[in-house]
Design a protein around this motif. Structure first.
Motif, mmCIF file in Angstrom:
data_model
loop_
_atom_site.group_PDB
_atom_site.id
_atom_site.type_symbol
_atom_site.label_atom_id
_atom_site.label_comp_id
_atom_site.label_asym_id
_atom_site.label_seq_id
_atom_site.Cartn_x
_atom_site.Cartn_y
_atom_site.Cartn_z
ATOM 1 N N ALA A 136 0.828 -1.204 0.000
ATOM 2 C CA ALA A 136 0.000 0.000 0.000
ATOM 3 C C ALA A 136 0.864 1.256 0.000
ATOM 4 O O ALA A 136 2.011 1.264 0.461
ATOM 5 N N LEU A 137 0.291 2.322 -0.489
ATOM 6 C CA LEU A 137 0.977 3.605 -0.619
ATOM 7 C C LEU A 137 1.574 4.059 0.716
ATOM 8 O O LEU A 137 0.860 4.196 1.714
ATOM 9 N N ASN A 138 2.895 4.269 0.715
ATOM 10 C CA ASN A 138 3.610 4.838 1.868
ATOM 11 C C ASN A 138 3.415 4.052 3.165
ATOM 12 O O ASN A 138 3.569 4.593 4.260
ATOM 13 N N ARG A 139 3.119 2.760 3.064
ATOM 14 C CA ARG A 139 2.870 1.961 4.272
ATOM 15 C C ARG A 139 4.166 1.677 5.034
ATOM 16 O O ARG A 139 4.175 1.635 6.269
ATOM 17 N N ASP A 140 5.258 1.509 4.303
ATOM 18 C CA ASP A 140 6.511 1.090 4.938
ATOM 19 C C ASP A 140 7.671 1.657 4.126
ATOM 20 O O ASP A 140 7.471 2.247 3.061
ATOM 21 N N ALA A 141 8.888 1.475 4.633
ATOM 22 C CA ALA A 141 10.070 1.991 3.916
ATOM 23 C C ALA A 141 10.243 1.357 2.553
ATOM 24 O O ALA A 141 10.883 1.940 1.660
ATOM 25 N N THR A 142 9.705 0.157 2.348
ATOM 26 C CA THR A 142 9.823 -0.510 1.050
ATOM 27 C C THR A 142 8.544 -0.395 0.222
ATOM 28 O O THR A 142 8.445 -1.001 -0.844
ATOM 29 N N SER A 143 7.593 0.376 0.703
ATOM 30 C CA SER A 143 6.330 0.549 -0.029
ATOM 31 C C SER A 143 6.486 1.619 -1.107
ATOM 32 O O SER A 143 7.387 2.457 -1.066
ATOM 33 N N THR A 144 5.555 1.611 -2.052
ATOM 34 C CA THR A 144 5.557 2.606 -3.119
ATOM 35 C C THR A 144 5.237 3.995 -2.589
ATOM 36 O O THR A 144 4.420 4.158 -1.674
ATOM 37 N N ARG A 145 5.854 4.989 -3.166
ATOM 38 C CA ARG A 145 5.566 6.393 -2.845
ATOM 39 C C ARG A 145 4.606 7.009 -3.858
ATOM 40 O O ARG A 145 4.116 8.124 -3.646
ATOM 41 N N THR A 146 4.374 6.315 -4.972
ATOM 42 C CA THR A 146 3.564 6.888 -6.057
ATOM 43 C C THR A 146 2.283 6.113 -6.334
ATOM 44 O O THR A 146 1.440 6.572 -7.113
ATOM 45 N N GLY A 147 2.146 4.933 -5.739
ATOM 46 C CA GLY A 147 1.019 4.065 -6.077
ATOM 47 C C GLY A 147 1.356 3.095 -7.190
ATOM 48 O O GLY A 147 0.478 2.361 -7.660
ATOM 49 N N TYR A 148 2.634 3.050 -7.586
ATOM 50 C CA TYR A 148 3.065 2.175 -8.679
ATOM 51 C C TYR A 148 4.400 1.506 -8.338
ATOM 52 O O TYR A 148 5.214 2.069 -7.600
ATOM 53 N N TYR A 149 4.589 0.322 -8.898
ATOM 54 C CA TYR A 149 5.881 -0.366 -8.839
ATOM 55 C C TYR A 149 6.363 -0.643 -10.264
ATOM 56 O O TYR A 149 5.560 -0.730 -11.197
ATOM 57 N N MET A 150 7.661 -0.778 -10.422
ATOM 58 C CA MET A 150 8.216 -1.116 -11.727
ATOM 59 C C MET A 150 7.983 -2.601 -12.014
ATOM 60 O O MET A 150 8.197 -3.455 -11.152
ATOM 61 N N LYS A 151 7.568 -2.887 -13.236
ATOM 62 C CA LYS A 151 7.368 -4.276 -13.669
ATOM 63 C C LYS A 151 8.321 -4.634 -14.803
ATOM 64 O O LYS A 151 8.779 -5.773 -14.910
ATOM 65 N N LYS A 152 8.611 -3.652 -15.628
ATOM 66 C CA LYS A 152 9.542 -3.883 -16.731
ATOM 67 C C LYS A 152 10.905 -4.310 -16.177
ATOM 68 O O LYS A 152 11.274 -3.945 -15.053
ATOM 69 N N LEU A 153 11.652 -5.064 -16.969
ATOM 70 C CA LEU A 153 12.988 -5.588 -16.676
ATOM 71 C C LEU A 153 12.960 -6.807 -15.769
ATOM 72 O O LEU A 153 13.955 -7.522 -15.662
#
Length: 586
Positions: free
Chosen positions: A405-422
């Protein structure tokens, strides 16, 4: 008395045995050994390969409007938020490339003295020629990287770097001024000319003596293949040298640099067409090039230096899950380091090809991921998207209940998105059953070359014009790229058809296609700078609560105008008085 006798005995024993009282000579060979042991000479050349700036992912996208990082210590995050300085430059190429050039210069100065074979002078010359060609090509690549990172204006003159083509010694004059950008480009072109002269287009075994170049007349196919055969794939070739020329020309012709050198858009188009023509022109576009990083069967079957159709030059294959560890969302045991922005999400058109800002796109903000360019779901993990070997549903909403979830933890997304490419989606990072898979890092993809041609041809000849050595236009390339992506298939890409006579609108579309196709591959930062485009667009995200999407500001970009050109390292300007700093930097 017995103790005294024993002590005297020890003294006599050690004094009579030199090896106990004299230190052993160090087990180091002399420099001259390179002349009779070719593998030692080749070590200088290999040092250049190991320093290639494109050997590893660096994700400069974090310094742009395309991405942010949840790592507070990320260097690109720090420069984007106002900490960039000549004594703090995560984009620095000065030290690494200058060191690589020194090793290559040492090799070029000594290689003609090296004995590769004591009995066959033609074989000896072939080895020397090939390795010199490699050294010239790699040196040109280093020089291109130096220009991209450190070229800049000083007192109305565009400068590059100090040109060094001979090895420096302790007695050398190190206080050498920077050469002009034009002089640096000429040196890059000269090195690439030499590389193409000495190297084959590709390393392939030949079966007929007629395929042996006349300069090596007298040798046989077996001996020729021993030097220029398929075993040497992944090393510098004539084809790669042509691609480096195209990359350098594209930068030189761009708005930020065009006034300081003589390379034109027409030159860039011509050089790039030379690469594409040897790939079959438009027919050479790889059908599966969009997902080159996750074409699992293709990657797993690669061997002996072979390239997939999409790849012009790559590094070695490795079996790991490092990328997935860094970029999978937390629920998949990743660290979610790179977070794509809403800015980038908005750049993906509707599936019918229209920008989502157009009423003809059919875009609905309430279901913003529906009916979009298929590349969006392939490259970016959004709320409700799936990832990982079990196709897990990922919830990035602000009211989500997991660490995703958004900004839930230090490893959570800050934008609401994660990278999937690569990322290979068959990788498991479960600590109880980590599943590594094969990966490779491209140095140059053909898609980059096709987009470079489209950009240069549009600027030089307009959307429908062609370079004199090409049978395809910027419009033709962009149409093929978008068709491959699955965009505009239902309406013959009506948006592209509507702008194909407009150079400026085509420019915007080409730049956008480049943004999408090459996202997260380290192009966006350099592209914005060479286009003189804004670097200060605020990075945005999405906060989803009760299924309501709210666009949020995530990170303010803090760049000053002079930062369109990177600095010379501060300590270098302190050491050498003739080394002028780029305007604006201290």
């Amino acid at each position: 008395m017995n103790r005294i006798i024993l002590f005297i005995g020890f003294l006599l024993t050690f004094s009579s045995c030199e090896k106990f009282t004299e230190p052993e000579p160090q087990n180091n060979g002399s420099f001259e050994n390179i002349y009779t042991e070719p593998i030692l000479a080749q070590g200088f050349l290999m040092n250049g390969y190991t320093r290639l700036p494109s050997n590893f992912w660096n994700f400069t996208d974090v310094a742009t409007d395309d991405a942010v990082s949840n790592d507070v210590g990320n260097g690109f995050r720090r420069i984007a938020t106002g900490q960039w300085a000549s004594n703090f430059n995560p984009l620095d190429q000065w030290q690494n490339t200058r060191a690589g050039i020194q090793y290559l210069n040492l090799f070029l100065a000594e290689v003609d003295k090296v004995t590769f074979d004591t009995k066959d002078p033609i074989l000896n010359r072939m080895f020397a020629d090939r390795m010199k060609g490699e050294a010239y090509g790699v040196r040109a690549y280093f020089m291109f990287s130096l220009l991209q990172a450190h070229a800049g204006w000083v007192d109305g003159q565009l400068y590059g770097f100090p040109i060094l083509t001979t090895p420096e010694t302790p007695s050398s004059n190190f206080n050498i001024p920077r050469s002009t950008f034009e002089e640096c480009m000429k040196q890059i072109y000269a090195d690439l000319d030499k590389a193409e002269e000495l190297l084959p287009l590709d390393y392939e075994d030949i079966s007929s003596p007629s395929a042996i170049p006349t300069k090596y007349a007298g040798t046989n196919t077996e001996t020729y293949n021993r030097v220029f055969g398929k075993l040497f794939k992944l090393l510098m070739t004539g084809r790669i040298a042509k691609a480096i020329r195209a990359k350098a020309a594209l930068v030189a012709a761009s708005p930020a640099f065009a006034a300081g050198n003589t390379t034109t858009w027409a030159d860039a188009a011509t050089y790039t067409a030379e690469v594409l023509n040897r790939n079959g022109g438009l027919s050479g576009i790889a059908p599966n090039g969009v997902t080159w990083y996750d074409n699992r069967a293709e990657i797993d079957a690669l061997g002996s230096g072979a390239n997939p159709r999409e790849i012009l030059w790559r590094n070695n294959i490795s079996s790991n899950s490092d990328l997935e560890l860094a970029h999978y969302p937390p629920s998949l045991n990743g660290q979610g380091r790179l977070n794509p922005t809403q800015n980038l999400v908005d750049a993906f058109p509707a599936i019918n090809g229209y920008p989502i800002s157009s009423p003809l796109s059919g875009f609905n903000a309430a279901s913003q991921y529906a009916n979009r360019d298929p590349r969006l779901a392939r490259f970016i993990l959004f709320n409700g998207g799936t990832a990982g070997p079990s196709s897990s549903v990922i919830n990035t909403a602000a009211d989500g209940t997991t660490l995703d979830a958004l900004n839930r933890d230090a490893t959570s997304t800050r934008t609401g998105y994660y990278m999937k490419k690569l990322l290979r989606q068959d990788v498991s990072r479960n600590p109880l059953s980590i599943n590594n898979q094969k990966h490779y890092k491209p140095h140059i993809r053909y898609t980059e070359m096709y987009l470079a041609y489209a950009e240069a041809a549009n600027e030089a000849y307009g959307p429908l014009g062609m370079s004199p050595n090409a049978t395809y236009s910027a419009y033709d390339v962009i149409k093929a790229i978008r068709q491959r992506a699955g965009v505009g298939l239902s309406n013959n890409d009506a948006y592209l058809e509507s702008i194909k006579g407009d150079k400026e609108l085509m420019r915007a579309l080409i730049r956008n296609e480049r943004r999408l196709e090459l996202c997260f591959e380290g192009f966006r930062f350099w592209d914005l700078r060479r286009w003189n485009a804004p670097l200060t667009e605020t990075a945005k995200g999405v906060s989803i609560t009760n299924n309501i999407h709210t666009i949020i500001d995530v990170e303010i970009r803090n760049y000053q105008d002079f930062m369109r050109f990177g600095p010379i390292p501060f300590d270098e300007t302190l050491k050498f008085s003739t080394l002028k700093q780029n305007a604006g930097w201290q």
